[in-house]
Enzyme design. Sequence first.
Site, mmCIF file in Angstrom:
data_model
loop_
_atom_site.group_PDB
_atom_site.id
_atom_site.type_symbol
_atom_site.label_atom_id
_atom_site.label_comp_id
_atom_site.label_asym_id
_atom_site.label_seq_id
_atom_site.Cartn_x
_atom_site.Cartn_y
_atom_site.Cartn_z
ATOM 1 N N ASP A 188 0.858 -1.193 0.000
ATOM 2 C CA ASP A 188 0.000 0.000 0.000
ATOM 3 C C ASP A 188 0.884 1.229 0.000
ATOM 4 O O ASP A 188 2.116 1.126 0.080
ATOM 5 C CB ASP A 188 -0.982 -0.003 1.194
ATOM 6 C CG ASP A 188 -2.291 0.726 0.860
ATOM 7 O OD1 ASP A 188 -2.234 1.939 0.551
ATOM 8 O OD2 ASP A 188 -3.368 0.104 0.901
ATOM 9 N N HIS A 237 -12.675 -0.684 -8.416
ATOM 10 C CA HIS A 237 -13.770 0.291 -8.555
ATOM 11 C C HIS A 237 -13.317 1.742 -8.352
ATOM 12 O O HIS A 237 -14.044 2.673 -8.674
ATOM 13 C CB HIS A 237 -14.948 -0.057 -7.627
ATOM 14 C CG HIS A 237 -14.660 0.148 -6.172
ATOM 15 N ND1 HIS A 237 -15.026 -0.753 -5.209
ATOM 16 C CD2 HIS A 237 -14.045 1.149 -5.492
ATOM 17 C CE1 HIS A 237 -14.662 -0.324 -4.026
ATOM 18 N NE2 HIS A 237 -14.061 0.840 -4.168
HETATM 19 C C1 LIG Z 1 -10.803 1.211 -1.110
HETATM 20 S S1 LIG Z 1 -9.330 0.951 -0.259
HETATM 21 C C2 LIG Z 1 -9.339 -0.807 -0.013
HETATM 22 C C3 LIG Z 1 -8.442 -1.251 1.108
HETATM 23 C C4 LIG Z 1 -8.453 -2.761 1.367
HETATM 24 N N1 LIG Z 1 -8.101 -3.529 0.198
HETATM 25 C C5 LIG Z 1 -9.836 -3.162 1.863
HETATM 26 O O1 LIG Z 1 -10.599 -3.765 1.131
HETATM 27 O O2 LIG Z 1 -10.139 -2.848 3.018
HETATM 28 C C6 LIG Z 1 -8.123 1.185 -1.518
HETATM 29 C C7 LIG Z 1 -6.686 1.038 -1.033
HETATM 30 O O3 LIG Z 1 -5.817 1.225 -2.150
HETATM 31 C C8 LIG Z 1 -4.685 1.930 -1.694
HETATM 32 N N2 LIG Z 1 -4.027 2.575 -2.843
HETATM 33 C C9 LIG Z 1 -4.444 3.646 -3.558
HETATM 34 N N3 LIG Z 1 -3.554 3.930 -4.540
HETATM 35 C C10 LIG Z 1 -2.565 3.009 -4.429
HETATM 36 C C11 LIG Z 1 -1.351 2.784 -5.141
HETATM 37 N N4 LIG Z 1 -0.994 3.560 -6.178
HETATM 38 N N5 LIG Z 1 -0.556 1.750 -4.755
HETATM 39 C C12 LIG Z 1 -0.898 0.963 -3.704
HETATM 40 N N6 LIG Z 1 -2.048 1.132 -2.992
HETATM 41 C C13 LIG Z 1 -2.856 2.143 -3.348
HETATM 42 C C14 LIG Z 1 -5.265 2.927 -0.707
HETATM 43 O O4 LIG Z 1 -4.292 3.498 0.137
HETATM 44 C C15 LIG Z 1 -6.285 2.054 0.016
HETATM 45 O O5 LIG Z 1 -5.715 1.408 1.128
HETATM 46 C C1 LIG Z 2 -18.562 0.254 -0.011
HETATM 47 O O1 LIG Z 2 -18.313 1.593 0.229
HETATM 48 C C2 LIG Z 2 -17.131 2.163 -0.224
HETATM 49 C C3 LIG Z 2 -16.064 1.400 -0.651
HETATM 50 C C4 LIG Z 2 -14.907 2.021 -1.077
HETATM 51 O O2 LIG Z 2 -13.871 1.284 -1.496
HETATM 52 C C5 LIG Z 2 -14.827 3.423 -1.081
HETATM 53 C C6 LIG Z 2 -13.633 4.113 -1.530
HETATM 54 O O3 LIG Z 2 -12.655 3.500 -1.929
HETATM 55 C C7 LIG Z 2 -13.655 5.534 -1.494
HETATM 56 O O4 LIG Z 2 -12.557 6.189 -1.914
HETATM 57 C C8 LIG Z 2 -14.778 6.200 -1.035
HETATM 58 C C9 LIG Z 2 -14.924 7.647 -0.938
HETATM 59 C C10 LIG Z 2 -16.171 8.236 -1.105
HETATM 60 C C11 LIG Z 2 -16.308 9.618 -0.996
HETATM 61 C C12 LIG Z 2 -15.239 10.382 -0.697
HETATM 62 O O5 LIG Z 2 -15.340 11.726 -0.565
HETATM 63 C C13 LIG Z 2 -13.998 9.784 -0.508
HETATM 64 O O6 LIG Z 2 -12.953 10.553 -0.200
HETATM 65 C C14 LIG Z 2 -13.844 8.425 -0.627
HETATM 66 O O7 LIG Z 2 -15.868 5.511 -0.607
HETATM 67 C C15 LIG Z 2 -15.912 4.160 -0.630
HETATM 68 C C16 LIG Z 2 -17.068 3.539 -0.190
#
Ligand SMILES: C[S@@+](CC[C@H](N)C(=O)[O-])C[C@H]1O[C@@H](n2cnc3c(N)ncnc32)[C@H](O)[C@@H]1O
Ligand SMILES: COc1cc(O)c2c(=O)c(O)c(-c3ccc(O)c(O)c3)oc2c1
Length: 310
Positions: free
Chosen positions: A223, A261
């Site tokens: 990450d 996504h």
């Molecule tokens: C929506 S979160 C999902 C986190 C985790 N996989 C989960 O399901 O709880 C997306 C993750 O992608 C990481 N991320 C975003 N850009 C990235 C990059 N260029 N390289 C590695 N990780 C990245 C963010 O810091 C974050 O932890």
């Molecule tokens: C199942 O619900 C999810 C799952 C995700 O993985 C994300 C996610 O990745 C995310 O960036 C955001 C998000 C939404 C609005 C914002 O202003 C923001 O900074 C981040 O919401 C999420 C909601």
Amino acid sequence: MLNNNDICANDQLIQAEVQSWDYVLSYVLPSCIKCAIELGIPDVLHKNANPIMSLSDLVANLPNLNPSKASFIPILMRILVHSGLFNYHQQQGDGYSLTGVGRLLLEDDPFSKRSFFLFAEHPVVLNTTVSVSNWLRDDLPTAFETAHGKSHWDYCAEEPEFSGFFDNAMTSDSRLISNLLISDCCKGVFEGLTSLVDVGGGTGTVAMAIANAFPSLKSIVLDLPHVIGDRKGTGNLEFIAGSMFDKIPHANAILLKWILHNWSDQDCVKLLKKCKESIPSKEKGGKVIIIEIVMEDNNSNGSNLFKHNT
Ligand SMILES: C[S@@+](CC[C@H](N)C(=O)[O-])C[C@H]1O[C@@H](n2cnc3c(N)ncnc32)[C@H](O)[C@@H]1O
Ligand SMILES: COc1cc(O)c2c(=O)c(O)c(-c3ccc(O)c(O)c3)oc2c1
């Protein structure tokens, strides 16, 4: 022009009016849930409802309620009872208890969704959601950039308070999912693997559960540096700070949970190509495991639109 009698007989209009109130007032419930969490109501009910807690006991036990506002608590409770988060027991002497979904608001419940509710109501998120129409009129790639002038990820790198809200929200979902992944229904996916990279694996909740369940499998969390911080792995768990668009460590398998996504189709193709470079061929056991929320395509109109455009 409709006269009063026409309006009275117009079932469709009355139905539309009722439905429109649902939409207009839909902001109320999430803000009431946030308010209840911040006042500590779910936790106070959990500790004291035996099996129910009266309104006066509830009010007396709320640690940071200003006494001059006590008379507003019944209306808050009424909304949350109506929405299924709390039970109201009239027959047993007027009192409240938590419902099954209400338990997910507790601080210490193993499957608590509390952090996700707080994230969803964070001012930074609310400012993003109200910027969607501006975003559709400008040429920036995301509504977050329209609202805050930089990408969500750059903002998180600079604002540890908001980044903490986001990481905690993701972690709260991962607790339930990782239990599911290592249970009988899904564990076959990991059997036989010797190494796995959880790309964008956040704070490592899923990778840690997999590492514990499969001692001979090495789990790596990749990450961004501000998320990995000074996290150190132990045994068969390793944390690596870096960008998935630069380099993904070699492994048998890659996990992408809630990653694709967040990105455009072009970025997803770039990322999936990077994944392919880091794993063996399918014949040699290489795999990419993708976890996403999938919308069913029952009445096809919306998703077909997307298919035509991509
Ligand atoms: C929506 S979160 C999902 C986190 C985790 N996989 C989960 O399901 O709880 C997306 C993750 O992608 C990481 N991320 C975003 N850009 C990235 C990059 N260029 N390289 C590695 N990780 C990245 C963010 O810091 C974050 O932890
Ligand atoms: C199942 O619900 C999810 C799952 C995700 O993985 C994300 C996610 O990745 C995310 O960036 C955001 C998000 C939404 C609005 C914002 O202003 C923001 O900074 C981040 O919401 C999420 C909601």
